[in-house]
Design an enzyme around this catalytic site. Structure first.
Site, PDB file in Angstrom:
ATOM      1  N   ASP A  12     111.515  13.262  31.806  1.00 60.14           N
ATOM      2  CA  ASP A  12     111.796  12.256  30.777  1.00 60.14           C
ATOM      3  C   ASP A  12     112.299  10.998  31.484  1.00 60.14           C
ATOM      4  O   ASP A  12     112.265  10.902  32.721  1.00 60.14           O
ATOM      5  CB  ASP A  12     112.781  12.800  29.720  1.00 60.14           C
ATOM      6  CG  ASP A  12     114.233  12.849  30.204  1.00 60.14           C
ATOM      7  OD1 ASP A  12     114.482  12.653  31.416  1.00 60.14           O
ATOM      8  OD2 ASP A  12     115.129  13.082  29.366  1.00 60.14           O
ATOM      9  N   CYS A  68     115.008  16.098  34.005  1.00 65.26           N
ATOM     10  CA  CYS A  68     115.594  15.201  33.007  1.00 65.26           C
ATOM     11  C   CYS A  68     116.969  14.809  33.531  1.00 65.26           C
ATOM     12  O   CYS A  68     117.268  15.055  34.706  1.00 65.26           O
ATOM     13  CB  CYS A  68     115.627  15.819  31.603  1.00 65.26           C
ATOM     14  SG  CYS A  68     116.736  17.216  31.358  1.00 65.26           S
ATOM     15  N   SER A  70     120.092  15.875  32.938  1.00 62.48           N
ATOM     16  CA  SER A  70     120.883  17.038  33.344  1.00 62.48           C
ATOM     17  C   SER A  70     120.018  18.171  33.872  1.00 62.48           C
ATOM     18  O   SER A  70     120.537  19.082  34.529  1.00 62.48           O
ATOM     19  CB  SER A  70     121.680  17.560  32.141  1.00 62.48           C
ATOM     20  OG  SER A  70     120.771  17.991  31.146  1.00 62.48           O
ATOM     21  N   GLY A  71     118.745  18.156  33.535  1.00 63.96           N
ATOM     22  CA  GLY A  71     117.847  19.280  33.841  1.00 63.96           C
ATOM     23  C   GLY A  71     117.899  20.356  32.778  1.00 63.96           C
ATOM     24  O   GLY A  71     117.081  21.284  32.781  1.00 63.96           O
ATOM     25  N   HIS A 101     114.657  36.250  43.794  1.00 63.98           N
ATOM     26  CA  HIS A 101     115.019  37.267  42.804  1.00 63.98           C
ATOM     27  C   HIS A 101     114.346  37.085  41.447  1.00 63.98           C
ATOM     28  O   HIS A 101     114.123  38.064  40.732  1.00 63.98           O
ATOM     29  CB  HIS A 101     116.544  37.279  42.593  1.00 63.98           C
ATOM     30  CG  HIS A 101     117.285  37.849  43.759  1.00 63.98           C
ATOM     31  ND1 HIS A 101     118.639  38.113  43.726  1.00 63.98           N
ATOM     32  CD2 HIS A 101     116.870  38.198  45.006  1.00 63.98           C
ATOM     33  CE1 HIS A 101     119.025  38.608  44.904  1.00 63.98           C
ATOM     34  NE2 HIS A 101     117.975  38.657  45.706  1.00 63.98           N
ATOM     35  N   ASN A 102     114.067  35.856  41.061  1.00 65.00           N
ATOM     36  CA  ASN A 102     113.561  35.601  39.703  1.00 65.00           C
ATOM     37  C   ASN A 102     112.084  35.228  39.664  1.00 65.00           C
ATOM     38  O   ASN A 102     111.526  35.067  38.581  1.00 65.00           O
ATOM     39  CB  ASN A 102     114.380  34.488  39.031  1.00 65.00           C
ATOM     40  CG  ASN A 102     115.870  34.722  39.138  1.00 65.00           C
ATOM     41  OD1 ASN A 102     116.585  33.948  39.777  1.00 65.00           O
ATOM     42  ND2 ASN A 102     116.356  35.803  38.556  1.00 65.00           N
ATOM     43  N   ARG A 112     120.681  13.196  37.076  1.00 64.56           N
ATOM     44  CA  ARG A 112     122.008  12.575  36.981  1.00 64.56           C
ATOM     45  C   ARG A 112     123.098  13.494  37.533  1.00 64.56           C
ATOM     46  O   ARG A 112     124.277  13.151  37.497  1.00 64.56           O
ATOM     47  CB  ARG A 112     122.307  12.211  35.528  1.00 64.56           C
ATOM     48  CG  ARG A 112     121.366  11.146  34.975  1.00 64.56           C
ATOM     49  CD  ARG A 112     121.607  10.897  33.495  1.00 64.56           C
ATOM     50  NE  ARG A 112     120.633   9.939  32.976  1.00 64.56           N
ATOM     51  CZ  ARG A 112     120.262   9.858  31.700  1.00 64.56           C
ATOM     52  NH1 ARG A 112     120.782  10.688  30.798  1.00 64.56           N
ATOM     53  NH2 ARG A 112     119.375   8.964  31.319  1.00 64.56           N
ATOM     54  N   ARG A 139     112.776  43.809  36.904  1.00 63.93           N
ATOM     55  CA  ARG A 139     113.716  42.900  36.234  1.00 63.93           C
ATOM     56  C   ARG A 139     112.995  41.666  35.719  1.00 63.93           C
ATOM     57  O   ARG A 139     113.211  41.221  34.588  1.00 63.93           O
ATOM     58  CB  ARG A 139     114.839  42.518  37.203  1.00 63.93           C
ATOM     59  CG  ARG A 139     115.683  43.720  37.594  1.00 63.93           C
ATOM     60  CD  ARG A 139     116.624  43.419  38.733  1.00 63.93           C
ATOM     61  NE  ARG A 139     117.354  44.625  39.122  1.00 63.93           N
ATOM     62  CZ  ARG A 139     118.145  44.711  40.177  1.00 63.93           C
ATOM     63  NH1 ARG A 139     118.330  43.662  40.953  1.00 63.93           N
ATOM     64  NH2 ARG A 139     118.769  45.837  40.452  1.00 63.93           N
TER      65      ARG A 139
HETATM   66  C1  RB5 Z   1     118.502  11.741  28.055  1.00 65.82           C
HETATM   67  O1  RB5 Z   1     119.462  10.765  27.803  1.00 65.82           O
HETATM   68  C2  RB5 Z   1     119.161  13.080  28.370  1.00 65.82           C
HETATM   69  O2  RB5 Z   1     119.733  13.610  27.228  1.00 65.82           O
HETATM   70  C3  RB5 Z   1     118.160  14.018  28.966  1.00 65.82           C
HETATM   71  O3  RB5 Z   1     117.611  13.449  30.115  1.00 65.82           O
HETATM   72  C4  RB5 Z   1     118.678  15.366  29.395  1.00 65.82           C
HETATM   73  O4  RB5 Z   1     119.829  15.271  30.140  1.00 65.82           O
HETATM   74  C5  RB5 Z   1     118.769  16.375  28.314  1.00 65.82           C
HETATM   75  O5  RB5 Z   1     119.069  17.555  28.533  1.00 65.82           O
END
Ligand code: RB5
Length: 147
Positions: A12, A68, A70-71, A101-102, A112, A139
């Site tokens: 994103d 994204c 936070s991922g 493992h996964n 970020r 598993r």
């Molecule tokens: C976008 O602002 C932010 O919410 C997105 O990149 C992500 O962190 C969502 O999980």
């Protein structure tokens, strides 16, 4: 010369710059299937997580990278798909165990949360580590069982 593996990649707006950096840094090693986004303009991480998962489902790539801010959001979206085992990794140890493992087939990164070098280190380890198999086979098989 062996063919380069195709890696699907999607982000994103929060992951856009890291995606571009990965495309540049790994151009010699991977053929990328770039599913966007293509700018910093605000968009919905879920759309890109689903798009990457659909590419895996359709066999357009066997492995992928999703990014994204936070991922978290994009990995939740991708993991709604049965064909996807996306692992959100913030360091190389997580990236290594995600493969060992996964048998994770998608690396999720939070642009970020971690710096570019840590992200590159995660890419290096994730795509060069094989699934350990053995006791982990059953598993991982259970991950395909819904509730
Ligand atoms: C976008 O602002 C932010 O919410 C997105 O990149 C992500 O962190 C969502 O999980």
């Amino acid at each position: 010369m062996t063919a380069k593996p195709t890696i699907a990649i999607a982000a994103d707006h929060g992951g856009f710059f890291l995606k571009q950096a990965i495309l540049t840094a790994y151009a010699a090693r991977f053929d990328f299937l770039d599913l966007g986004t293509n700018s910093e303009e605000s968009c919905n991480y879920a759309d890109y997580g689903h798009a990457l998962a659909e590419a895996i489902e359709r066999g357009r790539a066997r492995q992928g990278i999703i990014i994204c801010g936070s991922g978290i959001g994009i990995s939740i979206a991708a993991n709604r798909h049965k064909a996807v085992r996306a692992a959100l990794c913030a360091d190389v140890t997580m990236a290594r165990f995600a493969r060992l493992h996964n048998d994770a087939n998608v690396l999720a990164l939070g642009a970020r949360i971690i710096g570019q070098q840590v992200a590159f280190d995660c890419v290096d380890v994730f795509f060069s580590t094989a699934f350990e198999g053995g006791r982990h086979e059953a598993r991982v098989e259970k991950l395909n069982t819904g509730i």
